[in-house]
Structures are given as C-alpha cells and as structure tokens.
Design a protein around this motif. Structure first.
Motif, PDB file in Angstrom:
ATOM      1  N   LEU A  15       5.079 -12.797 -10.846  1.00  0.00           N
ATOM      2  CA  LEU A  15       3.806 -12.932 -11.304  1.00  0.00           C
ATOM      3  C   LEU A  15       2.896 -13.846 -10.040  1.00  0.00           C
ATOM      4  CD1 LEU A  15       2.468 -13.220 -14.007  1.00  0.00           C
ATOM      5  CD2 LEU A  15       3.892 -15.184 -14.878  1.00  0.00           C
ATOM      6  N   ASP A  16       3.663 -15.039  -9.919  1.00  0.00           N
ATOM      7  CA  ASP A  16       2.965 -16.038  -8.572  1.00  0.00           C
ATOM      8  C   ASP A  16       2.746 -14.686  -8.160  1.00  0.00           C
ATOM      9  OD1 ASP A  16       2.937 -18.604  -7.634  1.00  0.00           O
ATOM     10  OD2 ASP A  16       4.172 -18.347  -6.003  1.00  0.00           O
ATOM     11  N   ALA A  17       3.179 -14.250  -7.675  1.00  0.00           N
ATOM     12  CA  ALA A  17       2.697 -12.995  -6.220  1.00  0.00           C
ATOM     13  C   ALA A  17       1.620 -12.702  -6.518  1.00  0.00           C
ATOM     14  CB  ALA A  17       3.676 -12.130  -5.644  1.00  0.00           C
ATOM     15  N   LEU A  18       1.364 -11.815  -7.906  1.00  0.00           N
ATOM     16  CA  LEU A  18       0.266 -11.608  -8.600  1.00  0.00           C
ATOM     17  C   LEU A  18      -1.136 -12.455  -8.212  1.00  0.00           C
ATOM     18  CD1 LEU A  18       2.288  -8.947 -10.698  1.00  0.00           C
ATOM     19  CD2 LEU A  18       1.249  -8.522  -9.317  1.00  0.00           C
ATOM     20  N   SER A  77      -0.358  -3.790  -4.694  1.00  0.00           N
ATOM     21  CA  SER A  77       0.568  -3.723  -3.002  1.00  0.00           C
ATOM     22  C   SER A  77       0.885  -4.106  -2.211  1.00  0.00           C
ATOM     23  CB  SER A  77      -0.497  -2.596  -2.353  1.00  0.00           C
ATOM     24  OG  SER A  77      -1.889  -3.433  -2.234  1.00  0.00           O
ATOM     25  N   ARG A  78       0.244  -5.828  -2.156  1.00  0.00           N
ATOM     26  CA  ARG A  78       0.051  -7.132  -1.509  1.00  0.00           C
ATOM     27  C   ARG A  78       1.246  -7.906  -1.834  1.00  0.00           C
ATOM     28  NH1 ARG A  78      -5.329 -10.714  -0.906  1.00  0.00           N
ATOM     29  NH2 ARG A  78      -3.614 -11.531   0.869  1.00  0.00           N
ATOM     30  N   ALA A  79       1.445  -8.161  -3.286  1.00  0.00           N
ATOM     31  CA  ALA A  79       2.321  -8.518  -3.434  1.00  0.00           C
ATOM     32  C   ALA A  79       3.474  -8.063  -3.540  1.00  0.00           C
ATOM     33  CB  ALA A  79       2.149  -8.512  -5.055  1.00  0.00           C
ATOM     34  N   ALA A  80       3.401  -6.695  -3.464  1.00  0.00           N
ATOM     35  CA  ALA A  80       5.127  -5.770  -2.992  1.00  0.00           C
ATOM     36  C   ALA A  80       4.920  -6.393  -1.680  1.00  0.00           C
ATOM     37  CB  ALA A  80       4.596  -4.607  -3.911  1.00  0.00           C
ATOM     38  N   GLU A  81       4.334  -5.771  -1.132  1.00  0.00           N
ATOM     39  CA  GLU A  81       4.343  -5.907   0.348  1.00  0.00           C
ATOM     40  C   GLU A  81       4.652  -7.400   1.098  1.00  0.00           C
ATOM     41  OE1 GLU A  81       1.472  -6.170   5.040  1.00  0.00           O
ATOM     42  OE2 GLU A  81       0.811  -5.562   3.418  1.00  0.00           O
ATOM     43  N   ARG A  82       4.311  -8.733   0.428  1.00  0.00           N
ATOM     44  CA  ARG A  82       4.840 -10.237   0.193  1.00  0.00           C
ATOM     45  C   ARG A  82       6.184 -10.572   0.034  1.00  0.00           C
ATOM     46  NH1 ARG A  82       2.573 -13.023   3.857  1.00  0.00           N
ATOM     47  NH2 ARG A  82       2.964 -14.729   2.959  1.00  0.00           N
ATOM     48  N   LEU A  83       6.653  -9.438  -1.098  1.00  0.00           N
ATOM     49  CA  LEU A  83       8.094  -9.975  -1.737  1.00  0.00           C
ATOM     50  C   LEU A  83       8.924  -8.895  -0.718  1.00  0.00           C
ATOM     51  CD1 LEU A  83       7.626 -10.097  -5.767  1.00  0.00           C
ATOM     52  CD2 LEU A  83       7.773 -11.869  -3.753  1.00  0.00           C
ATOM     53  N   SER A  84       8.550  -7.957  -0.260  1.00  0.00           N
ATOM     54  CA  SER A  84       9.175  -7.505   0.898  1.00  0.00           C
ATOM     55  C   SER A  84       9.851  -6.510  -0.420  1.00  0.00           C
ATOM     56  CB  SER A  84      10.350  -7.506   0.879  1.00  0.00           C
ATOM     57  OG  SER A  84       9.793  -8.257   2.203  1.00  0.00           O
TER      58      SER A  84
END
Length: 298
Positions: free
Chosen positions: A11-14, A21-28
C-alpha cells in the motif's frame, strides 16, 4: 485472521508511485502479485483505495488518510531491521562491566578517563565478579568482564590484554626488612603472616601452586575479596601481601614492594564476553577502547 503486514508495504508503494508497474519494480514483485495484494487491501478496508486515471492510479480519500500512517509504520519497520550503528561522540550507552578491585584500581581509572573524552554520553556500570560471573554474561546481566584465569570455551569470547608478575608488599618498617637488609628470603616468606585475595574460586592461587610444587605452604591470616582492603591491613600491621606488580606501582609511602623469593609464573589478564554481545557495534567499540587504553598503559 492474522493481518498480513506485507500488505502495508505494498500500500505504501502504491501511494508513493501511483502505479502498479512502478510499485512492482520497486518491490521486485510481479505486477499480478501487486494487483492481487491490492484486491486483498480493498477487501480488508472495504474501500477501492485507488481508481484508474490514464496509466496511473488515483488514491481515494481513504487511501490518502491511510498513506501517512502506513508510511510511518513502514519506515519504522525498516529502521528496526537496519544494521545497528554506534557514534561514540553522540550516542548514550551504558556499559556494564564485571570488575574485581584489581581491575577497578588499575584499569578502570584510565578507561573512564578515555571514555569521558571519546564517548561523553556513555556510562560505565561496574559490578563485582564472583562464582556466578559466566551466568551473568550468558543472561545479559553484564556486557563483558575482566578475566584473570584461563580462557573459557564457546559461547564465550576472550581477548588477552596483558601479562603481569607478582611482588611482595609489606610495611617499609617491617621487621623482616630490618633483619634482611631490604630483602626477603624464602624462609622469611614462609614464616610471615599473609593476606590473600579470593573471589570465590575454590582453586589455589598461582603463588600457592608454586609453593606446593616444592612441598611448601605459607601462613594465611587474612582472606578477603579485595586487594585494597588487604593493602590497608598490611599498612596497619605486620601482614604481607603478594600482589600483581601493576597494582604495586602506586603504593602509599608506608608500603614497599620487594621481589618474591620464589619463582611464580607470570599470569595473563584479559576480558571475556558472551557470543550474544559479540556483534554489537557499541560493545565492539568499547572493547577496542579497552584494548587500546590498557595497551598504552602497559
């Protein structure tokens, strides 16, 4: 149902990046994994949390309300898992040390002098050593201890600090010195009344073991846990005390140190700590300071 705290990280990344897509990239993570987590978040909160706008996500009022709190929780969790650091010039730290009065008289003064300069917010808390010392180290009651016997096995660590030898201390006007013209013979030594230190160790001291090898023994009149108390008794009587040379360096004028009339092996002195305290940056720094200060004094 047990809460899944990983959902807060997602949730924080979103909230930060406004994009699956960017949240997925940052969190691997994969995009389907992020989408699945978002569905779980929506079910848990009863709110859509984000709506699509073009290629990005727009947070709902509920998501905006949660964003700051969630960011704080995630940051605190990251801080908890971050490798510990220690800055002696700024950090407050209490170092709990097992100390006999030998160490208290000969080592602690130099150590505290250095600590006050290099770690001005630190505190040394000394505790007397005794038969329960290893248990105190294991249970975390003390962080390290000075150690005057053989190193112990794992999970304890040992660092040697110095070697020392013994000398005989007695009153400057002691009759034995008057008769012997400033020297003590072996016969004199065995006939004198001795003050000895015992810290609860049932074994014999190095002096008594050396005497026993030749079938000899001395007359012990005073047994105490304190070198300082024994030297005070020596100054007030015809007692004598066999003490480490390092302790005999700063005797009061009434006392004098003379060589022993028997060969006693030098002894090693060091410090020990439990494996639980080995990786602490603060304690590693403190052990380094002790090693440096004691080495300079030697």
């Amino acid at each position: 149902m047990r809460p899944d705290l990983n959902l807060l990280v997602i949730l924080d990344a979103l909230c930060r990046y406004g994009s699956v897509s960017r949240a997925a990239e940052r969190l691997s993570l994969s995009q389907p994994a992020i989408s699945h987590a978002l569905n779980r978040l929506r079910a848990a909160t009863g709110d859509p949390l984000f709506t699509r706008s073009g290629r990005g996500l727009v947070p709902t009022p509920r998501a905006l309300a949660l964003a700051e709190r969630v960011a704080g929780i995630v940051a605190e969790g990251q801080a908890c898992l971050r490798p510990e650091a220690f800055d002696p010039t700024r950090d407050a730290m209490r170092f709990r040390v097992g100390v006999s009065d030998f160490a208290g008289l000969t080592l602690v003064p130099q150590i505290i002098a250095a600590l006050m300069v290099e770690a001005p917010r630190a505190i040394i808390e000394t505790q007397p050593v005794g038969p329960g010392l290893l248990r105190q180290l294991e249970e975390g009651g003390i962080d390290l201890s000075f150690w005057g016997t053989d190193p112990v096995a794992a999970p304890f660590h040992h660092q040697p600090l110095f070697e020392d030898e013994y000398g005989l201390v007695l009153r400057r006007d002691h009759p034995a010195l008057m008769v012997g013209a400033g020297r003590i013979t072996l016969g004199d030594y065995l006939g004198l009344s001795h003050a000895v230190v015992s810290l609860g160790d049932p074994g014999k001291s190095g002096v008594d073991m050396a005497l026993a090898r030749d079938g000899l023994s001395r007359r012990i009149v005073l047994v105490s846990p304190s070198f300082a108390a024994n030297l005070a008794a020596v100054a007030a009587s015809q007692l004598v005390a066999t003490v480490p040379i390092r302790l005999a360096r700063n005797l009061p004028d009434a006392l004098v140190q003379v060589p022993l009339p028997i060969e006693v092996p030098r002894f090693r002195y060091g410090m020990i700590w439990h494996a639980r305290a080995d990786a602490s940056p603060a304690l590693r720094w403190f052990r380094g300071l002790i090693g440096r200060v004691v080495g300079e004094a030697a």
